[in-house]
Design a protein around this motif. Sequence first.
Motif, PDB file in Angstrom:
ATOM      1  N   ALA A  95       0.839  -1.202   0.000  1.00 20.05           N
ATOM      2  CA  ALA A  95       0.000   0.000   0.000  1.00 20.05           C
ATOM      3  C   ALA A  95       0.874   1.252   0.000  1.00 20.05           C
ATOM      4  CB  ALA A  95      -0.920  -0.005   1.205  1.00 20.05           C
ATOM      5  N   LYS A  96       1.936   1.252   0.809  1.00 14.09           N
ATOM      6  CA  LYS A  96       2.833   2.412   0.877  1.00 14.09           C
ATOM      7  C   LYS A  96       3.467   2.677  -0.473  1.00 14.09           C
ATOM      8  CE  LYS A  96       4.143   2.707   5.721  1.00 14.09           C
ATOM      9  NZ  LYS A  96       4.778   1.766   6.639  1.00 14.09           N
ATOM     10  N   GLY A  97       3.824   1.603  -1.147  1.00 13.06           N
ATOM     11  CA  GLY A  97       4.443   1.756  -2.463  1.00 13.06           C
ATOM     12  C   GLY A  97       3.447   2.214  -3.524  1.00 13.06           C
ATOM     13  N   ARG A  98       2.222   1.717  -3.410  1.00 10.90           N
ATOM     14  CA  ARG A  98       1.218   2.009  -4.438  1.00 10.90           C
ATOM     15  C   ARG A  98       0.538   3.353  -4.249  1.00 10.90           C
ATOM     16  NH1 ARG A  98       0.575   0.845  -8.938  1.00 10.90           N
ATOM     17  NH2 ARG A  98      -1.672   0.594  -8.956  1.00 10.90           N
ATOM     18  N   LEU A  99       0.381   3.790  -3.010  1.00 11.59           N
ATOM     19  CA  LEU A  99      -0.380   5.000  -2.731  1.00 11.59           C
ATOM     20  C   LEU A  99       0.134   6.234  -3.490  1.00 11.59           C
ATOM     21  CD1 LEU A  99      -2.930   4.945  -1.151  1.00 11.59           C
ATOM     22  CD2 LEU A  99      -1.757   6.000   0.776  1.00 11.59           C
ATOM     23  N   PRO A 100       1.437   6.524  -3.428  1.00  9.84           N
ATOM     24  CA  PRO A 100       1.922   7.687  -4.178  1.00  9.84           C
ATOM     25  C   PRO A 100       1.629   7.545  -5.685  1.00  9.84           C
ATOM     26  CG  PRO A 100       3.617   6.912  -2.682  1.00  9.84           C
ATOM     27  CD  PRO A 100       2.525   5.892  -2.657  1.00  9.84           C
ATOM     28  N   LEU A 101       1.761   6.324  -6.198  1.00  8.28           N
ATOM     29  CA  LEU A 101       1.461   6.098  -7.616  1.00  8.28           C
ATOM     30  C   LEU A 101       0.006   6.408  -7.909  1.00  8.28           C
ATOM     31  CD1 LEU A 101       3.396   2.760  -8.299  1.00  8.28           C
ATOM     32  CD2 LEU A 101       4.056   5.064  -8.965  1.00  8.28           C
ATOM     33  N   LEU A 102      -0.876   5.955  -7.025  1.00  4.47           N
ATOM     34  CA  LEU A 102      -2.306   6.222  -7.206  1.00  4.47           C
ATOM     35  C   LEU A 102      -2.582   7.714  -7.150  1.00  4.47           C
ATOM     36  CD1 LEU A 102      -3.931   3.344  -5.134  1.00  4.47           C
ATOM     37  CD2 LEU A 102      -3.924   3.598  -7.610  1.00  4.47           C
ATOM     38  N   GLU A 103      -1.920   8.420  -6.206  1.00  9.32           N
ATOM     39  CA  GLU A 103      -2.108   9.871  -6.109  1.00  9.32           C
ATOM     40  C   GLU A 103      -1.646  10.565  -7.384  1.00  9.32           C
ATOM     41  OE1 GLU A 103      -0.146  10.883  -2.464  1.00  9.32           O
ATOM     42  OE2 GLU A 103      -1.858  10.278  -1.238  1.00  9.32           O
ATOM     43  N   ASP A 104      -0.514  10.106  -7.949  1.00  7.51           N
ATOM     44  CA  ASP A 104      -0.041  10.651  -9.224  1.00  7.51           C
ATOM     45  C   ASP A 104      -1.076  10.437 -10.315  1.00  7.51           C
ATOM     46  OD1 ASP A 104       2.272  11.399  -8.014  1.00  7.51           O
ATOM     47  OD2 ASP A 104       3.551   9.856  -8.938  1.00  7.51           O
ATOM     48  N   GLU A 105      -1.655   9.233 -10.346  1.00  6.45           N
ATOM     49  CA  GLU A 105      -2.689   8.909 -11.339  1.00  6.45           C
ATOM     50  C   GLU A 105      -3.871   9.871 -11.216  1.00  6.45           C
ATOM     51  OE1 GLU A 105      -3.085   6.491 -13.940  1.00  6.45           O
ATOM     52  OE2 GLU A 105      -0.921   6.602 -13.653  1.00  6.45           O
ATOM     53  N   VAL A 106      -4.283  10.087  -9.965  1.00  6.23           N
ATOM     54  CA  VAL A 106      -5.419  10.985  -9.709  1.00  6.23           C
ATOM     55  C   VAL A 106      -5.094  12.382 -10.237  1.00  6.23           C
ATOM     56  CG1 VAL A 106      -6.746  12.159  -7.903  1.00  6.23           C
ATOM     57  CG2 VAL A 106      -6.391   9.681  -7.791  1.00  6.23           C
ATOM     58  N   VAL A 107      -3.877  12.868  -9.931  1.00  8.25           N
ATOM     59  CA  VAL A 107      -3.465  14.203 -10.382  1.00  8.25           C
ATOM     60  C   VAL A 107      -3.492  14.263 -11.915  1.00  8.25           C
ATOM     61  CG1 VAL A 107      -1.514  15.802 -10.508  1.00  8.25           C
ATOM     62  CG2 VAL A 107      -2.131  14.766  -8.330  1.00  8.25           C
ATOM     63  N   LYS A 108      -2.922  13.228 -12.557  1.00  6.37           N
ATOM     64  CA  LYS A 108      -2.900  13.177 -14.029  1.00  6.37           C
ATOM     65  C   LYS A 108      -4.309  13.186 -14.602  1.00  6.37           C
ATOM     66  CE  LYS A 108       1.428  10.660 -14.678  1.00  6.37           C
ATOM     67  NZ  LYS A 108       1.931   9.294 -14.885  1.00  6.37           N
TER      68      LYS A 108
ATOM     69  N   CYS B 276      -8.833  15.795 -17.270  1.00  8.51           N
ATOM     70  CA  CYS B 276     -10.234  16.195 -17.167  1.00  8.51           C
ATOM     71  C   CYS B 276     -10.378  17.701 -17.418  1.00  8.51           C
ATOM     72  CB  CYS B 276     -10.756  15.838 -15.786  1.00  8.51           C
ATOM     73  SG  CYS B 276     -12.514  15.529 -15.756  1.00  8.51           S
ATOM     74  N   ARG B 277      -9.490  18.481 -16.782  1.00 11.18           N
ATOM     75  CA  ARG B 277      -9.514  19.931 -16.939  1.00 11.18           C
ATOM     76  C   ARG B 277      -9.304  20.310 -18.410  1.00 11.18           C
ATOM     77  NH1 ARG B 277      -5.346  21.858 -13.266  1.00 11.18           N
ATOM     78  NH2 ARG B 277      -6.192  20.126 -12.164  1.00 11.18           N
ATOM     79  N   LYS B 278      -8.295  19.660 -19.040  1.00 15.25           N
ATOM     80  CA  LYS B 278      -8.002  19.932 -20.451  1.00 15.25           C
ATOM     81  C   LYS B 278      -9.203  19.602 -21.326  1.00 15.25           C
ATOM     82  CE  LYS B 278      -2.985  19.678 -20.757  1.00 15.25           C
ATOM     83  NZ  LYS B 278      -1.868  18.741 -20.898  1.00 15.25           N
ATOM     84  N   LEU B 279      -9.847  18.468 -21.046  1.00 18.40           N
ATOM     85  CA  LEU B 279     -11.025  18.066 -21.823  1.00 18.40           C
ATOM     86  C   LEU B 279     -12.153  19.074 -21.668  1.00 18.40           C
ATOM     87  CD1 LEU B 279     -11.147  14.202 -21.308  1.00 18.40           C
ATOM     88  CD2 LEU B 279     -10.850  15.396 -23.474  1.00 18.40           C
ATOM     89  N   LYS B 280     -12.359  19.525 -20.418  1.00 20.31           N
ATOM     90  CA  LYS B 280     -13.403  20.519 -20.160  1.00 20.31           C
ATOM     91  C   LYS B 280     -13.128  21.789 -20.962  1.00 20.31           C
ATOM     92  CE  LYS B 280     -15.274  19.419 -15.601  1.00 20.31           C
ATOM     93  NZ  LYS B 280     -15.117  19.670 -14.168  1.00 20.31           N
ATOM     94  N   GLN B 281     -11.855  22.251 -20.933  1.00 26.47           N
ATOM     95  CA  GLN B 281     -11.472  23.459 -21.677  1.00 26.47           C
ATOM     96  C   GLN B 281     -11.718  23.253 -23.175  1.00 26.47           C
ATOM     97  OE1 GLN B 281      -7.404  23.974 -20.461  1.00 26.47           O
ATOM     98  NE2 GLN B 281      -7.923  25.132 -18.627  1.00 26.47           N
ATOM     99  N   SER B 282     -11.338  22.089 -23.664  1.00 22.93           N
ATOM    100  CA  SER B 282     -11.511  21.765 -25.082  1.00 22.93           C
ATOM    101  C   SER B 282     -12.996  21.801 -25.463  1.00 22.93           C
ATOM    102  CB  SER B 282     -10.915  20.390 -25.379  1.00 22.93           C
ATOM    103  OG  SER B 282     -11.224  19.994 -26.680  1.00 22.93           O
ATOM    104  N   VAL B 283     -13.821  21.208 -24.609  1.00 22.92           N
ATOM    105  CA  VAL B 283     -15.267  21.192 -24.857  1.00 22.92           C
ATOM    106  C   VAL B 283     -15.811  22.619 -24.860  1.00 22.92           C
ATOM    107  CG1 VAL B 283     -17.500  20.553 -23.848  1.00 22.92           C
ATOM    108  CG2 VAL B 283     -15.695  18.842 -24.044  1.00 22.92           C
ATOM    109  N   GLU B 284     -15.368  23.437 -23.887  1.00 26.34           N
ATOM    110  CA  GLU B 284     -15.806  24.832 -23.820  1.00 26.34           C
ATOM    111  C   GLU B 284     -15.437  25.578 -25.109  1.00 26.34           C
ATOM    112  OE1 GLU B 284     -17.726  26.594 -21.615  1.00 26.34           O
ATOM    113  OE2 GLU B 284     -18.072  24.579 -20.835  1.00 26.34           O
ATOM    114  N   LYS B 285     -14.193  25.367 -25.554  1.00 24.72           N
ATOM    115  CA  LYS B 285     -13.712  26.024 -26.763  1.00 24.72           C
ATOM    116  C   LYS B 285     -14.565  25.606 -27.972  1.00 24.72           C
ATOM    117  CE  LYS B 285      -9.087  26.756 -27.196  1.00 24.72           C
ATOM    118  NZ  LYS B 285      -7.716  26.301 -27.477  1.00 24.72           N
ATOM    119  N   GLN B 286     -14.828  24.306 -28.080  1.00 22.91           N
ATOM    120  CA  GLN B 286     -15.639  23.797 -29.193  1.00 22.91           C
ATOM    121  C   GLN B 286     -17.051  24.348 -29.135  1.00 22.91           C
ATOM    122  OE1 GLN B 286     -15.256  19.543 -28.960  1.00 22.91           O
ATOM    123  NE2 GLN B 286     -13.271  19.529 -29.968  1.00 22.91           N
TER     124      GLN B 286
END
Length: 108
Positions: free
Chosen positions: A21-34, A39-49
């Motif tokens: 769990a200790k080894g995986r948790l930071p990886l999972l947090e990175d995944e969440v951040v990514k 998600c933010r980029k997609l939202k911006q793209s949708v707004e632009k379109q």
Amino acid sequence: GTTLSAKDVRSLVLIYTERFAKGRLPLLEDEVVKLRKKCRKLKQSVEKQKKTTDDIVRVLNRQLCQKRDTVEALKAKNAELNALVDNAEERHSIAMAKQERMANARES
């Protein structure tokens, strides 16, 4: 061979799970951040379109209104020309009738 008691097995599983769990948790947090970034980029793209689509719709509506105005103007012009033609035909038939009467008068 050595046999492990149930207690030993439980503590080994616990140790392994904690390390994993200790080894995986930071990886999972990175995944969440990514994923959040994506998600933010997609939202911006949708707004632009959406904005682009709205702009296109606005332009097309404007063009449609202009074309409608043109059609109305042409209809009015057409009615005007029809009235002129009718008037000319009427004058022509009156003139022809007059000519015929004059010709008849000369003959008699």
